[in-house]
Design an enzyme around this catalytic site. Sequence first.
Site, PDB file in Angstrom:
ATOM      1  N   ASP A  91       0.891  -1.219  -0.006  1.00  0.00           N
ATOM      2  CA  ASP A  91       0.032   0.145  -0.185  1.00  0.00           C
ATOM      3  C   ASP A  91       0.928   1.200   0.063  1.00  0.00           C
ATOM      4  O   ASP A  91       2.175   0.995  -0.223  1.00  0.00           O
ATOM      5  CB  ASP A  91      -1.055   0.023   1.104  1.00  0.00           C
ATOM      6  CG  ASP A  91      -0.438   0.089   2.533  1.00  0.00           C
ATOM      7  OD1 ASP A  91       0.691   0.331   2.521  1.00  0.00           O
ATOM      8  OD2 ASP A  91      -1.036   0.328   3.474  1.00  0.00           O
ATOM      9  N   CYS A 110       2.833  -3.490   4.043  1.00  0.00           N
ATOM     10  CA  CYS A 110       1.968  -2.152   4.309  1.00  0.00           C
ATOM     11  C   CYS A 110       2.464  -1.555   5.359  1.00  0.00           C
ATOM     12  O   CYS A 110       3.942  -1.647   5.606  1.00  0.00           O
ATOM     13  CB  CYS A 110       0.844  -2.652   4.681  1.00  0.00           C
ATOM     14  SG  CYS A 110       0.414  -3.702   5.946  1.00  0.00           S
ATOM     15  N   THR A 123       2.676  -1.767   8.630  1.00  0.00           N
ATOM     16  CA  THR A 123       3.224  -2.985   9.672  1.00  0.00           C
ATOM     17  C   THR A 123       3.239  -4.410   9.110  1.00  0.00           C
ATOM     18  O   THR A 123       3.889  -5.107   9.857  1.00  0.00           O
ATOM     19  CB  THR A 123       2.120  -3.044  10.916  1.00  0.00           C
ATOM     20  OG1 THR A 123       1.084  -3.417  10.452  1.00  0.00           O
ATOM     21  CG2 THR A 123       2.053  -1.647  11.629  1.00  0.00           C
ATOM     22  N   HIS A 146      10.448 -24.301   8.023  1.00  0.00           N
ATOM     23  CA  HIS A 146       9.363 -25.025   8.740  1.00  0.00           C
ATOM     24  C   HIS A 146       7.899 -24.483   8.257  1.00  0.00           C
ATOM     25  O   HIS A 146       7.097 -25.922   8.320  1.00  0.00           O
ATOM     26  CB  HIS A 146       9.318 -24.650  10.235  1.00  0.00           C
ATOM     27  CG  HIS A 146      10.590 -24.977  10.901  1.00  0.00           C
ATOM     28  ND1 HIS A 146      10.863 -25.106  12.276  1.00  0.00           N
ATOM     29  CD2 HIS A 146      11.803 -25.747  10.179  1.00  0.00           C
ATOM     30  CE1 HIS A 146      11.834 -25.474  12.504  1.00  0.00           C
ATOM     31  NE2 HIS A 146      12.620 -25.902  11.517  1.00  0.00           N
ATOM     32  N   HIS A 189       7.740 -31.482   9.167  1.00  0.00           N
ATOM     33  CA  HIS A 189       7.080 -29.981   8.787  1.00  0.00           C
ATOM     34  C   HIS A 189       6.043 -30.224   7.545  1.00  0.00           C
ATOM     35  O   HIS A 189       4.960 -29.383   7.713  1.00  0.00           O
ATOM     36  CB  HIS A 189       8.076 -29.147   8.421  1.00  0.00           C
ATOM     37  CG  HIS A 189       9.307 -28.754   9.555  1.00  0.00           C
ATOM     38  ND1 HIS A 189       8.858 -28.385  10.884  1.00  0.00           N
ATOM     39  CD2 HIS A 189      10.405 -29.231   9.680  1.00  0.00           C
ATOM     40  CE1 HIS A 189       9.770 -28.255  11.465  1.00  0.00           C
ATOM     41  NE2 HIS A 189      10.748 -28.898  11.123  1.00  0.00           N
TER      42      HIS A 189
HETATM   43  C1  RB5 Z   1      -2.225   2.384   6.613  1.00  0.00           C
HETATM   44  O1  RB5 Z   1      -2.228   3.488   7.352  1.00  0.00           O
HETATM   45  C2  RB5 Z   1      -1.783   1.070   7.603  1.00  0.00           C
HETATM   46  O2  RB5 Z   1      -3.138   1.162   8.302  1.00  0.00           O
HETATM   47  C3  RB5 Z   1      -1.301  -0.019   6.778  1.00  0.00           C
HETATM   48  O3  RB5 Z   1      -0.270   0.265   6.055  1.00  0.00           O
HETATM   49  C4  RB5 Z   1      -1.130  -1.123   7.420  1.00  0.00           C
HETATM   50  O4  RB5 Z   1      -0.171  -1.121   8.497  1.00  0.00           O
HETATM   51  C5  RB5 Z   1      -2.363  -1.922   7.907  1.00  0.00           C
HETATM   52  O5  RB5 Z   1      -1.951  -3.148   8.582  1.00  0.00           O
END
Ligand code: RB5
Length: 147
Positions: free
Chosen positions: A8, A65, A67, A98, A133
């Site tokens: 994203d 994204c 996180t 694994h 595994h």
């Molecule tokens: C976007 O602001 C953020 O929510 C997205 O990049 C992501 O981290 C969602 O899991």
Amino acid sequence: MIIVMASDHAGFELKELLAERARESGHEVVDLGPTSEDPVDYPDFAHHLARRIEEGQAERGVLICGTGVGMAIAANRHPGVRAALCHDAFTAELARRHNNANVLCMGGRTTGPGVAVQMLDIFLATPFDGGRHGRRVEKIDQEVRKH
Ligand code: RB5
């Protein structure tokens, strides 16, 4: 290998870097977008990429994204997709050895470029150990097939 990549807006910069790295390493990269840092919704890109893996059009995928959490949650809704959210080299290696993970997820806001490249290299080069595994991974997919 054919590798699909998507992000994203929060993962865009890292996606560009990792696409270049994978191409330099000799892989065919299919970039599923986005093409800029304009805000987009990560599930749109996660589902697009996961469908490609599900249909056997690519061997591995990379999703980024902010996180990596949202991407991993969405991608793992698809049968045959084993998306692993990784933050370090050891996790990336074990996700392959694994778990036979086929999609590497990471966070553009949590992971620096050096670690990201290291995880990518490991994820693309490490084979699945199989054996016990294999039995365990098969149990993951059995549960998905019941529904
Ligand atoms: C976007 O602001 C953020 O929510 C997205 O990049 C992501 O981290 C969602 O899991």
